[in-house]
Design a protein around this motif. Structure first.
Motif, PDB file in Angstrom:
ATOM      1  N   GLY A 216       0.783  -1.229   0.000  1.00  0.00           N
ATOM      2  CA  GLY A 216       0.000   0.000   0.000  1.00  0.00           C
ATOM      3  C   GLY A 216       0.813   1.276   0.000  1.00  0.00           C
ATOM      4  O   GLY A 216       0.251   2.377   0.127  1.00  0.00           O
ATOM      5  N   VAL A 217       2.120   1.199  -0.165  1.00  0.00           N
ATOM      6  CA  VAL A 217       2.979   2.392  -0.138  1.00  0.00           C
ATOM      7  C   VAL A 217       2.819   3.200  -1.422  1.00  0.00           C
ATOM      8  O   VAL A 217       2.791   2.651  -2.526  1.00  0.00           O
ATOM      9  N   CYS A 218       2.707   4.523  -1.264  1.00  0.00           N
ATOM     10  CA  CYS A 218       2.730   5.425  -2.417  1.00  0.00           C
ATOM     11  C   CYS A 218       4.169   5.850  -2.635  1.00  0.00           C
ATOM     12  O   CYS A 218       4.725   6.632  -1.839  1.00  0.00           O
ATOM     13  N   LEU A 219       4.793   5.359  -3.677  1.00  0.00           N
ATOM     14  CA  LEU A 219       6.209   5.613  -3.920  1.00  0.00           C
ATOM     15  C   LEU A 219       6.495   7.075  -4.216  1.00  0.00           C
ATOM     16  O   LEU A 219       7.650   7.517  -4.148  1.00  0.00           O
ATOM     17  N   GLU A 220       5.449   7.850  -4.539  1.00  0.00           N
ATOM     18  CA  GLU A 220       5.622   9.285  -4.801  1.00  0.00           C
ATOM     19  C   GLU A 220       5.621  10.116  -3.520  1.00  0.00           C
ATOM     20  O   GLU A 220       5.857  11.318  -3.567  1.00  0.00           O
ATOM     21  N   GLY A 221       5.331   9.503  -2.391  1.00  0.00           N
ATOM     22  CA  GLY A 221       5.343  10.222  -1.130  1.00  0.00           C
ATOM     23  C   GLY A 221       3.969  10.650  -0.667  1.00  0.00           C
ATOM     24  O   GLY A 221       2.980  10.561  -1.410  1.00  0.00           O
ATOM     25  N   PRO A 222       3.864  11.142   0.582  1.00  0.00           N
ATOM     26  CA  PRO A 222       2.565  11.470   1.176  1.00  0.00           C
ATOM     27  C   PRO A 222       1.779  12.538   0.427  1.00  0.00           C
ATOM     28  O   PRO A 222       0.552  12.494   0.397  1.00  0.00           O
ATOM     29  N   GLY A 223       2.468  13.520  -0.163  1.00  0.00           N
ATOM     30  CA  GLY A 223       1.741  14.572  -0.880  1.00  0.00           C
ATOM     31  C   GLY A 223       0.984  14.030  -2.068  1.00  0.00           C
ATOM     32  O   GLY A 223      -0.197  14.349  -2.278  1.00  0.00           O
ATOM     33  N   TYR A 224       1.634  13.183  -2.849  1.00  0.00           N
ATOM     34  CA  TYR A 224       0.980  12.609  -4.018  1.00  0.00           C
ATOM     35  C   TYR A 224      -0.008  11.513  -3.630  1.00  0.00           C
ATOM     36  O   TYR A 224      -0.999  11.290  -4.330  1.00  0.00           O
ATOM     37  N   TRP A 225       0.258  10.855  -2.510  1.00  0.00           N
ATOM     38  CA  TRP A 225      -0.741   9.919  -1.970  1.00  0.00           C
ATOM     39  C   TRP A 225      -2.045  10.650  -1.703  1.00  0.00           C
ATOM     40  O   TRP A 225      -3.111  10.215  -2.135  1.00  0.00           O
ATOM     41  N   GLY A 226      -1.971  11.767  -0.978  1.00  0.00           N
ATOM     42  CA  GLY A 226      -3.184  12.505  -0.648  1.00  0.00           C
ATOM     43  C   GLY A 226      -3.887  13.032  -1.874  1.00  0.00           C
ATOM     44  O   GLY A 226      -5.118  12.941  -2.000  1.00  0.00           O
ATOM     45  N   TYR A 227      -3.127  13.567  -2.817  1.00  0.00           N
ATOM     46  CA  TYR A 227      -3.697  14.158  -4.027  1.00  0.00           C
ATOM     47  C   TYR A 227      -4.415  13.110  -4.872  1.00  0.00           C
ATOM     48  O   TYR A 227      -5.554  13.309  -5.315  1.00  0.00           O
TER      49      TYR A 227
END
Length: 555
Positions: A216-227
């Motif tokens: 479930g990790v977003c490799l783009e980081g938390p900002g892109y996860w939220g977006y």
């Protein structure tokens, strides 16, 4: 879901209930601030991207127009007063007349007629206009009402039907934002067309899902996860309603794993793992937390409120915020924990004294930085050894020149410099990670395009008050090996000891010598100065032929 905003009883509850008082105040203040004449959208601003690579001036003006449209729509939907309807009509007339809804940076050829381009922005604003039609169609002028249908056909429906878009073959936030908002717009405006196109939308969402490893990790980081994830959640809610529960993405196990990404990787209340282009101070759309808390209850962590962004554009976000808002939610305490996310190669350790996030992965990720083997070390609710995130987007930032910048190159990350060389941007290479007996290991030899380098393994041993980082390597012939640490805090260097931001780095002074230099970080956030001084600390090995070196970070 949107039908509630046609219910006068619900609207009256929202306008009068103490439950929503804080939210009402925030949106009224936003209305007062945004209800100005926006900056003009000019051709001279549009052409700047193709001529000099700058995208900021056009996007600032562009965002003002659409933010004003959204806040005026909110006021008209909630309060229904003639004043707000007339203001909304003027905003609609303005936005419907803009030549192109897509951003210049996303338009392949400005010499072509690109009003039909479907990008992140045009899809988001298509759904805003569709919601306005659905909720206020009987109140706005018939000429504008007819114009909305015409423009949504011209700018959203027909372009989507005419071709397979590049983002339909991506596996990141583009797919969820563009497909999700296009899908919602068609559900609201052209439901029969949407039903015919549903298999295509199903495939788009499947690819968005496949962009996440099984952890479930977003490799783009938390900002892109939220977006990306909040856009997906909006679509998931609407498609569940549209299909009367037949399609329910919340029942899929991977949705929950993606939902838990933030709490599994956040380091402190206000410290995130700012890998890739993700800014260090990014705020996450508040509606996301309220939706997930309702869906997953006590399993979902609510972060500190200053990490919440008030939802605005597109209009679906503030409406979902009202729908899912729970004023009784309060910040949860972060547990002391250790998480190894095997599929992505990420490692998180939170203790009472410090927190650390380290990563493996590849240098071929979306919004990639050359940072395999790097880490973020935090203490007292701030990053000490940093990942500074991205820099302002320009044209060459997404070309072969991308890795000349401090922010993207491994020279701006906490990884070794070997034979004077930084990590190479070779997308096919990868690292190999493991976690056993309390030690996180990263084998990342492949990430350095150095034929003399035969092996390179980094180990993180994380105890209650200190982290020991050990690099083991094999170099053919004479070579050099330098440990690089990066901080916003100016270091104080003594023999075998480095003091930085309240932490101490120690190493065997018989084996290495430390120094530092200054560099410049060009910031993204409007809350920070345009540039910040970065201190690049080097620990030069005196005897690299030994093939082994360790240093400790003591909190």
């Amino acid at each position: 879901m949107l039908e509630r905003f046609l219910d006068p009883i619900f609207l009256e509850e929202y306008k009068s209930s103490p439950k929503y008082e804080k939210m009402r105040t925030q949106y009224k203040e936003l209305y007062d601030r945004l209800n100005i004449v926006p900056m003009p959208i000019t051709f001279s601003k549009m052409r700047m991207f193709s001529e000099c690579g700058d995208r900021s001036e056009y996007e600032e003006a562009y965002n003002q127009h659409f933010d004003k449209l959204t806040i005026c729509a909110y006021m008209a939907i909630i309060y229904g007063e003639e004043k707000y309807i007339r203001e909304l009509e003027d905003c609609l007339y303005d936005v419907l007349s803009i030549y192109v809804w897509a951003l210049p940076a996303h338009i392949p050829d400005l010499n072509e007629e690109n009003y039909y381009e479907l990008d992140l922005a045009s899809c988001a604003h298509g759904v805003t206009v569709a919601i306005i039609y659905r909720l206020l169609g009987d109140k706005i002028h018939p000429q504008l009402k007819k114009r909305i249908v015409t423009e949504l056909k011209r700018r959203i429906l027909e372009p989507f039907k005419s071709q397979i878009w590049h983002w339909e073959d991506r596996y990141n936030n583009w797919t969820s934002v563009c497909a999700g908002f296009t899908g919602i717009a068609l559900m609201l405006m052209f439901p029969e067309e949407f039903t015919r196109l549903l298999p295509r939308f199903n495939d788009n969402i499947r690819k968005y899902y496949e962009g996440f490893p099984d952890d479930g990790v977003c490799l783009e980081g938390p900002g892109y996860w939220g977006y990306g994830f909040v856009s997906f959640l909006a679509y998931a809610i609407m498609i569940k309603d549209f299909t009367k529960g037949e399609i329910d993405y919340f029942k899929l196990p991977k949705t929950k794993k993606i939902a838990l990404f933030y709490q599994n990787t956040v380091l402190y209340r206000d410290v995130i793992t700012s890998y890739g282009d993700c800014p260090m101070d990014v705020k996450t759309n508040a509606v996301l937390f309220h939706i997930l808390k309702k869906e997953y209850g006590d399993e979902f962590y609510i972060p500190t409120e200053n990490r919440h962004a008030l939802p605005l554009t597109p209009l679906i976000h503030p409406l979902l915020y009202i729908e899912y808002y729970n004023p009784e939610l309060s910040e949860d305490s972060l547990p002391i924990t250790e998480n190894y996310m095997e599929n992505s190669g990420w490692y998180i350790k939170r203790t009472r004294s410090y927190a650390i996030g380290a990563k493996g992965g590849t240098n071929g990720e979306s919004h990639n930085h050359n940072d395999v083997g790097s880490f973020v070390f935090a203490k007292d609710n701030r990053q000490i050894f940093i990942d500074m995130g991205g820099r302002p987007y320009t044209k060459d930032y997404f070309t072969e020149d991308r890795y000349k910048y401090l922010e993207t190159s491994s020279r701006g990350h906490n990884v070794p410099i070997i034979n004077g060389q930084y990590q190479a941007n070779v997308r096919e290479t990868r690292s190999y990670t493991s976690h056993e007996n309390g030690i996180f290991r990263v084998d990342f030899r492949e990430l350095y395009d150095i034929k003399e380098l035969k092996s390179l393994v980094r180990e993180f041993k994380c105890e209650d008050k200190c982290v020991t980082i050990k690099d083991s390597f094999t170099l053919d012939g004479n070579g050099t090996f330098t440990e690089r640490l990066v901080s916003f805090d100016k270091p104080e260097i003594k023999d075998g000891e480095i003091l930085v931001g309240g932490v101490k780095v120690t190493f065997d002074k018989r084996l290495a010598k430390a120094s530092f230099s200054e560099d410049t970080h060009h910031t993204i956030s409007k809350n920070e100065p345009p540039t910040m001084t970065v201190y690049c600390i080097n620990i030069d090995l005196l005897y690299p032929e030994k093939g082994e070196f360790e240093f400790k970070i003591e909190a």
